[in-house]
Design an enzyme around this catalytic site. Structure first.
Site, PDB file in Angstrom:
ATOM      1  N   MET A  89      42.236  26.867  35.427  1.00 16.71           N
ATOM      2  CA  MET A  89      42.105  27.624  36.825  1.00 16.71           C
ATOM      3  C   MET A  89      42.060  29.087  36.468  1.00 16.71           C
ATOM      4  SD  MET A  89      44.967  27.855  40.028  1.00 16.71           S
ATOM      5  CE  MET A  89      44.934  25.724  39.963  1.00 16.71           C
ATOM      6  N   PRO A  90      40.740  29.797  36.435  1.00 19.53           N
ATOM      7  CA  PRO A  90      40.652  31.181  36.387  1.00 19.53           C
ATOM      8  C   PRO A  90      41.223  31.966  37.221  1.00 19.53           C
ATOM      9  CG  PRO A  90      38.624  30.104  35.878  1.00 19.53           C
ATOM     10  CD  PRO A  90      39.621  29.105  36.655  1.00 19.53           C
ATOM     11  N   PHE A  91      42.011  33.051  36.751  1.00 18.63           N
ATOM     12  CA  PHE A  91      42.463  34.103  37.745  1.00 18.63           C
ATOM     13  C   PHE A  91      41.854  35.272  37.321  1.00 18.63           C
ATOM     14  CE2 PHE A  91      45.884  30.725  37.823  1.00 18.63           C
ATOM     15  CZ  PHE A  91      46.281  30.704  39.128  1.00 18.63           C
ATOM     16  N   HIS A  97      40.504  32.024  41.305  1.00 19.70           N
ATOM     17  CA  HIS A  97      41.131  32.945  42.355  1.00 19.70           C
ATOM     18  C   HIS A  97      40.775  34.442  41.938  1.00 19.70           C
ATOM     19  CE1 HIS A  97      43.290  29.533  43.875  1.00 19.70           C
ATOM     20  NE2 HIS A  97      43.328  28.962  42.672  1.00 19.70           N
TER      21      HIS A  97
END
Length: 61
Positions: free
Chosen positions: A1-3, A40
């Site tokens: 999940m890239p932030f 995100h």
């Protein structure tokens, strides 16, 4: 999940921040092969006087 965290001096419009978040999401999705739903983007509006590179206050241009 890239932030993705983006720090900018305050002053951009809501429309500019939305466009930036959408464009960043597109690029991260394409390059990282991540679904857009998993990305995100956090945009932090920094007030002038809160950024001190090399110990000196940085003013927005």
């Amino acid at each position: 999940m890239p932030f993705v965290k983006i720090d900018l001096f305050e002053g951009r419009s809501e429309e500019q921040k939305i466009e930036l978040a959408r464009e960043v999401t597109e690029v991260v999705s394409r390059v990282a092969k991540a679904p857009k739903e998993a990305i995100h983007v956090f945009i932090n509006d920094m007030p002038e006087g809160t950024y001190y590179p090399h110990g000196e206050m940085k003013k927005k241009n």
